[in-house]
Design a protein around this motif. Sequence first.
Motif, short mmCIF file in Angstrom:
data_model
loop_
_atom_site.label_atom_id
_atom_site.label_comp_id
_atom_site.label_asym_id
_atom_site.label_seq_id
_atom_site.Cartn_x
_atom_site.Cartn_y
_atom_site.Cartn_z
N ASP A 6 1.27 -0.95 0.09
CA ASP A 6 0.10 0.19 0.26
C ASP A 6 0.70 1.25 0.09
N ARG A 7 1.55 0.86 0.81
CA ARG A 7 2.79 2.69 1.28
C ARG A 7 3.27 2.62 -0.53
N VAL A 8 3.91 1.32 -0.99
CA VAL A 8 4.24 1.13 -2.30
C VAL A 8 3.96 2.28 -2.81
N LEU A 9 2.29 1.99 -3.57
CA LEU A 9 1.32 1.77 -4.21
C LEU A 9 1.40 3.82 -3.70
N ARG A 10 0.91 4.56 -2.85
CA ARG A 10 0.69 6.15 -2.30
C ARG A 10 2.43 6.52 -3.16
N VAL A 11 3.22 6.16 -2.61
CA VAL A 11 4.29 6.63 -3.16
C VAL A 11 4.44 6.94 -4.72
N ALA A 12 3.87 6.06 -5.57
CA ALA A 12 3.97 5.86 -6.75
C ALA A 12 2.84 6.75 -7.31
N TRP A 13 1.92 6.81 -6.45
CA TRP A 13 0.82 8.04 -7.35
C TRP A 13 2.05 8.90 -6.88
N THR A 14 2.73 9.46 -5.92
CA THR A 14 3.36 11.23 -5.82
C THR A 14 3.80 11.37 -6.73
N VAL A 15 5.19 10.27 -7.37
CA VAL A 15 6.08 10.54 -8.71
C VAL A 15 4.93 10.29 -9.52
N ALA A 16 4.15 9.76 -10.22
CA ALA A 16 3.06 10.19 -10.62
C ALA A 16 3.21 11.42 -11.02
N ASP A 17 2.58 11.81 -9.84
CA ASP A 17 1.73 13.71 -9.15
C ASP A 17 3.51 14.53 -10.15
N LEU A 18 4.20 14.04 -9.47
CA LEU A 18 5.41 14.43 -10.07
C LEU A 18 5.69 15.04 -11.31
N ARG A 19 5.67 13.94 -11.89
CA ARG A 19 5.99 13.68 -13.38
C ARG A 19 4.96 13.82 -14.43
N GLY A 20 3.51 15.08 -13.91
CA GLY A 20 2.23 14.94 -14.32
C GLY A 20 1.57 14.05 -15.07
#
Length: 544
Positions: free
Chosen positions: A499-513
């Motif tokens: 679950d925490r990996v998914l949260r971080v992945a969403w943050t990375v996606a947000d940073l990459r637009g």
Amino acid sequence: MGFARTCSVALVGVEGVVVEVQADLEPGVAAFTLVGLPDKSLVESRDRVRAAVVNSGAEWPQKKLTVGLSPASVPKSGSGFDLAVACAVLGAAERIDPAAIADLVLIGELGLDGRARPVRGVLPSVLAAAEAGYRHVVVPEQTAGEASLVPGVSVLGVRSLRQLIAVLCEEPVPQEEPEDEGRPDAMLAGLLVPGAGVGTGLAGDRRAGAGHTPDLAEVVGQHTARTALEVAAAGAHHLLLQGPPGAGKTMLAERLPGLLPPLTRRESLEVTAVHSVAGILPPGEPLVRSAPYCAPHHSATMQSLVGGGQGLPRPGAVSLAHRGVLFLDEAPEFSAKVLDALRQPLESGHVVVARSAGVVRLPSRFLMVLAANPCPCGQHTLLGTGCECPAAVIRRYQARLSGPLLDRVDLRVGVEPVSRLDLLGREGREGRGEPSAAVATRVQEARSRAAARLDGTPWTVNSEVPGHELRVRWRAAPGALGAAERDMERGLLTARGLDRVLRVAWTVADLRGRDRPAAEDVDLALQLRTGISRGVPATVGGWP
């Protein structure tokens, strides 16, 4: 016989309860009785109020005096009831009109000379009064700015009881000299910084020197750690920095608050209320506008970290870092019980502290940064430096950070020593590291994307979103979780870890637009959590 009533506020944690202060005069032997569950400091107000009234030019009633604090079932503490008690007594003695004080909320301490002195917790007290429908508040002049932060409330700041009596009686207001800023109690707020009493270093102002704000441009090298710092700021993810002494772990942590967005008005009031109760608001700065930074020493006790103390609990370091950064340097040196006490606030965003005097709920939604050496001497990962720590000693040292605590840390990054070329070469001399302002801009844009996606939900940042929602409502791109699924099968990831990996992945996606995480976003999230290279470059200075 005479009777008068006015109001003040009792603080329970960071929540206020409006208290009715009633004064009753009856014929009989002169005596002063205070009832309503007061603590020792409040009982002592009898002598302070009597001296303050006499030294303010008013006559003390020579009758049987009873002052009641209602509701009597609520514990009351501190010296903030002095103004209300003095006015209630003067109203009962008909020195002032009882009707003029019936709807007033008075908060402040009185000196023996009648001067009004500031107390802790003015902002949450005035907030409680406003919620209860009161619109007129009297406080010492030094805290009038803090009280004025509450909209819809008329605030009167006074320097002395003599001035207040003149205002209430519509008499000429006497001139009083302002408090000397050099007196010991006026300097107290400047000496106490967030986390004071728990051994802070740069807490509060986060300055390495006078007038200097730490900037990420000063960090040389450390590309992976800088990326982790940016991801942590964008998604409010907890971070572990592990590396030898002198590699830059503390330097990185001190620059994290500069990457966080400014506090919203609501968040500023929340943080200011906590700092007001703790008595650490800087003089002349009633509103905290930037994310706080709290760095307790590793000798901190349980009470100083999570809250506690005599009587009703007071905020600890986790509450002083609310909406900001809690940095635990030399994390393995903290007591194991103290570290494990962080599990609840890391999950819930608040601390519930139970004491004999009552139960208090304190806010504690913070971004935690842990810094740790790899072994007691700190040289375990360095080749050719002669680490002589036995393997058993290294295992025990690293085991001080328990598995359940580390499982709640989203990002775990190794911080390697900076090379001579990086430090003294052209890049090091010219300071070509990306500045905090540029990174903060990307962080703000990523948070705006997350806020738009989470609009209408109870969550505001990616780190708060439950795993079920990420697996059902906001799914990653098809095939993006392949590496994560393999790590779960190999036992490298728990269900909470996924679950925490998914949260971080969403943050990375947000940073990459991106609209949702792709495989490379999940791979980078795994790399930042497990420390195992996935062939994904951890870039700094913009996202590819």
